[in-house]
Design a protein around this motif. Structure first.
Motif, PDB file in Angstrom:
ATOM      1  N   MET A  67       0.713  -0.999  -0.182  1.00  0.00           N
ATOM      2  CA  MET A  67       0.165   0.175   0.187  1.00  0.00           C
ATOM      3  C   MET A  67       0.767   1.322  -0.453  1.00  0.00           C
ATOM      4  O   MET A  67       1.921   1.021   1.002  1.00  0.00           O
ATOM      5  CB  MET A  67      -0.777  -0.008   1.484  1.00  0.00           C
ATOM      6  CG  MET A  67      -1.868   1.111   1.920  1.00  0.00           C
ATOM      7  SD  MET A  67      -2.491   1.042   2.950  1.00  0.00           S
ATOM      8  CE  MET A  67      -4.264   0.286   2.022  1.00  0.00           C
ATOM      9  N   PHE A  68       0.122   2.075  -0.423  1.00  0.00           N
ATOM     10  CA  PHE A  68       1.374   3.504  -0.723  1.00  0.00           C
ATOM     11  C   PHE A  68       1.161   4.179   0.339  1.00  0.00           C
ATOM     12  O   PHE A  68       1.634   5.397   0.739  1.00  0.00           O
ATOM     13  CB  PHE A  68       1.146   4.531  -1.929  1.00  0.00           C
ATOM     14  CG  PHE A  68       0.514   3.687  -3.286  1.00  0.00           C
ATOM     15  CD1 PHE A  68       2.270   3.182  -3.649  1.00  0.00           C
ATOM     16  CD2 PHE A  68       0.443   2.762  -3.562  1.00  0.00           C
ATOM     17  CE1 PHE A  68       2.450   2.554  -4.774  1.00  0.00           C
ATOM     18  CE2 PHE A  68       0.249   2.643  -5.022  1.00  0.00           C
ATOM     19  CZ  PHE A  68       1.507   2.010  -5.600  1.00  0.00           C
TER      20      PHE A  68
ATOM     21  N   LYS B  90       1.495   8.543   5.589  1.00  0.00           N
ATOM     22  CA  LYS B  90       1.539   8.810   4.722  1.00  0.00           C
ATOM     23  C   LYS B  90      -0.404   8.587   5.009  1.00  0.00           C
ATOM     24  O   LYS B  90      -0.206   7.601   5.182  1.00  0.00           O
ATOM     25  CB  LYS B  90       2.190   8.409   3.967  1.00  0.00           C
ATOM     26  CG  LYS B  90       3.078   8.689   3.223  1.00  0.00           C
ATOM     27  CD  LYS B  90       3.526   8.012   1.991  1.00  0.00           C
ATOM     28  CE  LYS B  90       5.254   8.097   1.354  1.00  0.00           C
ATOM     29  NZ  LYS B  90       5.962   7.465   0.021  1.00  0.00           N
ATOM     30  N   VAL B  91      -0.959  10.317   4.669  1.00  0.00           N
ATOM     31  CA  VAL B  91      -1.870   9.092   4.947  1.00  0.00           C
ATOM     32  C   VAL B  91      -3.482   9.221   3.823  1.00  0.00           C
ATOM     33  O   VAL B  91      -2.887  10.606   2.730  1.00  0.00           O
ATOM     34  CB  VAL B  91      -3.177  10.441   5.958  1.00  0.00           C
ATOM     35  CG1 VAL B  91      -4.288  10.060   6.349  1.00  0.00           C
ATOM     36  CG2 VAL B  91      -2.052   9.775   7.595  1.00  0.00           C
ATOM     37  N   LEU B  92      -3.958   8.459   3.462  1.00  0.00           N
ATOM     38  CA  LEU B  92      -4.891   8.671   2.233  1.00  0.00           C
ATOM     39  C   LEU B  92      -6.628   9.604   3.323  1.00  0.00           C
ATOM     40  O   LEU B  92      -7.164   8.757   3.469  1.00  0.00           O
ATOM     41  CB  LEU B  92      -5.355   7.899   1.255  1.00  0.00           C
ATOM     42  CG  LEU B  92      -6.689   7.490   0.191  1.00  0.00           C
ATOM     43  CD1 LEU B  92      -6.016   8.537  -0.558  1.00  0.00           C
ATOM     44  CD2 LEU B  92      -6.822   6.209   0.056  1.00  0.00           C
ATOM     45  N   ILE B  93      -7.084  10.782   2.613  1.00  0.00           N
ATOM     46  CA  ILE B  93      -7.514  10.953   3.068  1.00  0.00           C
ATOM     47  C   ILE B  93      -9.141  10.985   1.951  1.00  0.00           C
ATOM     48  O   ILE B  93      -8.680  11.238   1.337  1.00  0.00           O
ATOM     49  CB  ILE B  93      -8.008  12.431   3.425  1.00  0.00           C
ATOM     50  CG1 ILE B  93      -6.522  12.538   4.966  1.00  0.00           C
ATOM     51  CG2 ILE B  93      -9.468  13.033   3.560  1.00  0.00           C
ATOM     52  CD1 ILE B  93      -6.366  13.769   5.507  1.00  0.00           C
ATOM     53  N   ILE B  94     -10.224   9.995   2.279  1.00  0.00           N
ATOM     54  CA  ILE B  94     -11.394   9.988   1.385  1.00  0.00           C
ATOM     55  C   ILE B  94     -12.556  11.114   2.557  1.00  0.00           C
ATOM     56  O   ILE B  94     -13.206  10.264   3.142  1.00  0.00           O
ATOM     57  CB  ILE B  94     -11.479   8.793   1.481  1.00  0.00           C
ATOM     58  CG1 ILE B  94     -10.344   7.489   0.562  1.00  0.00           C
ATOM     59  CG2 ILE B  94     -12.673   7.970   0.801  1.00  0.00           C
ATOM     60  CD1 ILE B  94     -10.309   6.500   1.332  1.00  0.00           C
ATOM     61  N   SER B  95     -12.658  11.590   1.279  1.00  0.00           N
ATOM     62  CA  SER B  95     -14.248  12.590   1.421  1.00  0.00           C
ATOM     63  C   SER B  95     -15.111  11.934   1.230  1.00  0.00           C
ATOM     64  O   SER B  95     -15.536  11.433   0.171  1.00  0.00           O
ATOM     65  CB  SER B  95     -13.876  13.670   0.903  1.00  0.00           C
ATOM     66  OG  SER B  95     -15.356  14.561   1.024  1.00  0.00           O
TER      67      SER B  95
ATOM     68  N   THR C  12      -6.117  -1.863  10.490  1.00  0.00           N
ATOM     69  CA  THR C  12      -5.437  -1.486  11.707  1.00  0.00           C
ATOM     70  C   THR C  12      -5.152   0.394  11.188  1.00  0.00           C
ATOM     71  O   THR C  12      -5.000   0.991  12.097  1.00  0.00           O
ATOM     72  CB  THR C  12      -4.725  -2.464  12.981  1.00  0.00           C
ATOM     73  OG1 THR C  12      -3.103  -2.139  11.411  1.00  0.00           O
ATOM     74  CG2 THR C  12      -4.924  -3.526  13.386  1.00  0.00           C
ATOM     75  N   LYS C  13      -5.207  -0.120   9.710  1.00  0.00           N
ATOM     76  CA  LYS C  13      -4.708   1.249   9.581  1.00  0.00           C
ATOM     77  C   LYS C  13      -5.602   2.220   8.526  1.00  0.00           C
ATOM     78  O   LYS C  13      -5.421   3.223   8.542  1.00  0.00           O
ATOM     79  CB  LYS C  13      -4.158   0.937   7.954  1.00  0.00           C
ATOM     80  CG  LYS C  13      -2.556   0.286   8.593  1.00  0.00           C
ATOM     81  CD  LYS C  13      -2.571  -0.101   7.545  1.00  0.00           C
ATOM     82  CE  LYS C  13      -0.604  -1.115   7.244  1.00  0.00           C
ATOM     83  NZ  LYS C  13       0.287  -0.985   6.543  1.00  0.00           N
ATOM     84  N   LEU C  14      -7.201   2.228   9.051  1.00  0.00           N
ATOM     85  CA  LEU C  14      -8.024   2.464   8.963  1.00  0.00           C
ATOM     86  C   LEU C  14      -9.047   3.438   9.633  1.00  0.00           C
ATOM     87  O   LEU C  14      -9.025   2.419  11.057  1.00  0.00           O
ATOM     88  CB  LEU C  14      -9.439   1.377   8.179  1.00  0.00           C
ATOM     89  CG  LEU C  14     -10.769   1.908   7.394  1.00  0.00           C
ATOM     90  CD1 LEU C  14     -10.453   2.774   6.803  1.00  0.00           C
ATOM     91  CD2 LEU C  14     -11.360   0.505   7.122  1.00  0.00           C
ATOM     92  N   ASN C  15      -9.346   4.192   9.618  1.00  0.00           N
ATOM     93  CA  ASN C  15      -9.542   5.427  10.364  1.00  0.00           C
ATOM     94  C   ASN C  15     -10.738   6.518   9.648  1.00  0.00           C
ATOM     95  O   ASN C  15     -10.837   6.933   8.749  1.00  0.00           O
ATOM     96  CB  ASN C  15      -8.743   6.501  10.829  1.00  0.00           C
ATOM     97  CG  ASN C  15      -7.344   5.783  11.678  1.00  0.00           C
ATOM     98  OD1 ASN C  15      -7.266   5.216  12.999  1.00  0.00           O
ATOM     99  ND2 ASN C  15      -6.764   5.434  10.908  1.00  0.00           N
ATOM    100  N   VAL C  16     -12.382   6.889  10.538  1.00  0.00           N
ATOM    101  CA  VAL C  16     -12.992   7.064  10.710  1.00  0.00           C
ATOM    102  C   VAL C  16     -13.408   8.261  11.251  1.00  0.00           C
ATOM    103  O   VAL C  16     -12.933   8.449  11.924  1.00  0.00           O
ATOM    104  CB  VAL C  16     -14.262   6.334  10.762  1.00  0.00           C
ATOM    105  CG1 VAL C  16     -15.610   7.198  10.519  1.00  0.00           C
ATOM    106  CG2 VAL C  16     -14.438   5.152   9.277  1.00  0.00           C
ATOM    107  N   LEU C  17     -13.515   9.404  10.140  1.00  0.00           N
ATOM    108  CA  LEU C  17     -13.612  10.831  11.645  1.00  0.00           C
ATOM    109  C   LEU C  17     -15.478  10.885  10.808  1.00  0.00           C
ATOM    110  O   LEU C  17     -15.754  11.603   9.896  1.00  0.00           O
ATOM    111  CB  LEU C  17     -12.652  11.610  10.949  1.00  0.00           C
ATOM    112  CG  LEU C  17     -12.730  13.203  12.055  1.00  0.00           C
ATOM    113  CD1 LEU C  17     -11.500  13.860  11.789  1.00  0.00           C
ATOM    114  CD2 LEU C  17     -13.768  14.037  11.329  1.00  0.00           C
ATOM    115  N   GLU C  18     -15.795  11.487  11.652  1.00  0.00           N
ATOM    116  CA  GLU C  18     -17.746  11.491  11.397  1.00  0.00           C
ATOM    117  C   GLU C  18     -17.337  13.269  11.633  1.00  0.00           C
ATOM    118  O   GLU C  18     -16.945  13.894  12.605  1.00  0.00           O
ATOM    119  CB  GLU C  18     -18.105  11.205  11.851  1.00  0.00           C
ATOM    120  CG  GLU C  18     -19.858  10.760  12.106  1.00  0.00           C
ATOM    121  CD  GLU C  18     -20.479  10.363  12.016  1.00  0.00           C
ATOM    122  OE1 GLU C  18     -22.243   9.726  11.959  1.00  0.00           O
ATOM    123  OE2 GLU C  18     -20.657   9.421  13.164  1.00  0.00           O
ATOM    124  N   SER C  19     -17.818  13.861  10.890  1.00  0.00           N
ATOM    125  CA  SER C  19     -18.223  15.799  10.776  1.00  0.00           C
ATOM    126  C   SER C  19     -19.265  15.669  10.784  1.00  0.00           C
ATOM    127  O   SER C  19     -19.767  17.179  10.334  1.00  0.00           O
ATOM    128  CB  SER C  19     -17.594  16.355   9.506  1.00  0.00           C
ATOM    129  OG  SER C  19     -18.193  15.538   7.993  1.00  0.00           O
TER     130      SER C  19
END
Length: 88
Positions: A1-2, A76-81, A29-36
């Motif tokens: 994974m990049f 390095k973080v991939l941010i998904i909107s 373990t690499k997946l995170n969620v931020l509820e906005s």
């Protein structure tokens, strides 16, 4: 994974669909969620709990910006909107 980590920022069905898809394809373990956004019953929070995924709830732009800056400072973080109220 990049990327070292993935952060989904959003709420409701779109964010849930993203989470369900990624849970099947990557190390949770690499997946995170931020509820906005705020809701009395969060489908997204329940889905995170069910899949043992890190969940954060932050509602103000300033706090979200601060969180993203700290969260991504050392990796390095991939941010998904995904249907989020916060715009970069």
């Amino acid at each position: 994974m990049f990327f070292d980590k993935v952060l989904i920022i959003g709420a409701n069905k779109v964010a849930c669909d993203c989470l369900e898809s990624l849970v099947q394809k990557m190390d949770k373990t690499k997946l995170n969620v931020l509820e906005s956004s705020d809701s009395k019953i969060s489908m997204l929070q329940n889905l995170c709990k069910k899949n043992d995924v890190s969940y954060y709830k932050i509602l103000t732009k300033k706090n979200i910006s601060d969180f993203i800056e700290k969260f991504s400072s050392s990796s390095k973080v991939l941010i998904i909107s995904a249907n989020n109220q916060y715009l970069f």
